[in-house]
Design an enzyme around this catalytic site. Structure first.
Site, short mmCIF file in Angstrom:
data_model
loop_
_atom_site.label_atom_id
_atom_site.label_comp_id
_atom_site.label_asym_id
_atom_site.label_seq_id
_atom_site.Cartn_x
_atom_site.Cartn_y
_atom_site.Cartn_z
CB SER A 181 -53.62 41.18 -7.17
OG SER A 181 -53.56 41.26 -8.55
CG HIS A 234 -47.70 30.57 2.19
ND1 HIS A 234 -47.11 30.42 3.42
CD2 HIS A 234 -48.71 31.48 2.38
CE1 HIS A 234 -47.71 31.18 4.32
NE2 HIS A 234 -48.70 31.83 3.71
CG ASP A 266 -56.63 30.90 1.69
OD1 ASP A 266 -55.91 29.89 1.62
OD2 ASP A 266 -57.17 31.28 2.75
#
Length: 279
Positions: free
Chosen positions: A245, A142, A85
């Site tokens: 980050s 992921h 995200d």
């Protein structure tokens, strides 16, 4: 004195990071209040969390790396899916060995991966994507596609902020900050995921190793996995940031055609279509 003033004038960034890391992993005390403050300030959506109860998280780290409820991030039917995200910082073609950071700033693939010229050469004229995770975002990373882990390289570095303003102002930012370089062999060829640290990033972790940093040091460290048969499926968790980050991905020439709906600064969600194999 405000925390930002302490940061700027009294504490070196390494000391600040260590202090923040110790607090983030501790329990009790001010932790529940800090979690509630953080969630409100940044508008964290707890409805999609597996555990939506803010008061139940024993430490800030466990809140920050919270899991999502099942079905919150369906995986697109695409060759490559978005691994995080956040928001798109930049993406596109690697011009020989040059990666575009922001207007007026580029850096080399060799610098990004810790000086390994042979590894960097695999991505000459290839493609890159730089994805920024803001404080409100889900902070697990992921797999964009299936991949067999080959190597992991820890590269020491600075701890600049990685927000868009800093990316426009600090030359070579992503090749200067502390980072963890993960090298995979995928169904379409090799690819690299680089986890880039930032100010107050307590640590970065992978599912096969656990916490990579700390310890922090001034030398490059490397782990080889060619004989370990560590294979991760598309969409599987591969790592997480404990405060931070940015992720930078590298693909060889001809390996990926990016989603035509992708634009710089566009918001993204893990699991959406990132690209396809050309042809």
């Amino acid at each position: 004195m405000r925390f930002s003033v302490l940061h700027q004038y009294l504490l070196p960034k390494q000391a600040l990071t260590a202090l923040a890391g110790r607090f983030a992993s501790s329990s009790g005390g001010l932790t529940p209040h800090v979690i509630r403050w953080f969630a409100k300030k940044y508008g964290v959506n707890m409805e999609e969390a597996l555990n939506p109860d803010l008061a139940s998280y024993p430490s800030f780290n466990e809140f920050f790396t919270r899991a999502l409820r099942e079905g919150a991030r369906p995986l697109a039917d695409a060759d490559f899916i978005c691994p995080v995200d956040g928001a798109i910082s930049q993406f596109g073609s690697i011009e020989h060995d040059q990666i575009f950071q922001a207007k007026g700033h580029r850096y080399t693939t060799a610098a990004l991966v810790g000086g390994d010229a042979a590894l960097a050469a695999q991505f000459d004229h290839g493609s890159f994507a730089t994805l920024y995770l803001s404080p409100r975002d889900y902070h697990r990373i992921h797999m964009p596609c299936d991949g067999k882990l080959l190597r992991m390289i820890y590269v020491p570095g600075a701890l600049f902020s990685v927000n868009p303003t800093t990316a426009r102002g600090v030359p070579g930012l992503f090749a200067r900050n502390e980072r963890v370089v993960c090298v995979f062999e995928g169904p379409h060829g090799p690819f690299v995921l680089v986890l880039v640290g930032a100010t107050i990033v307590g640590s970065m972790a992978t599912v096969w190793h656990g916490v990579v940093n700390p310890p922090r040091g001034g030398t490059v460290r490397e782990w080889q996995y060619h004989d370990k048969d560590i294979v991760l499926k598309k969409g599987a968790e591969m790592g997480r940031f404990l405060l931070g980050s940015t992720v930078v991905m590298l693909f060889p020439k001809g390996e990926i055609a990016f989603n035509p709906q992708w634009l710089a600064e566009r918001a993204i969600r893990m699991g959406e279509a990132m690209g396809r194999k050309p042809g």
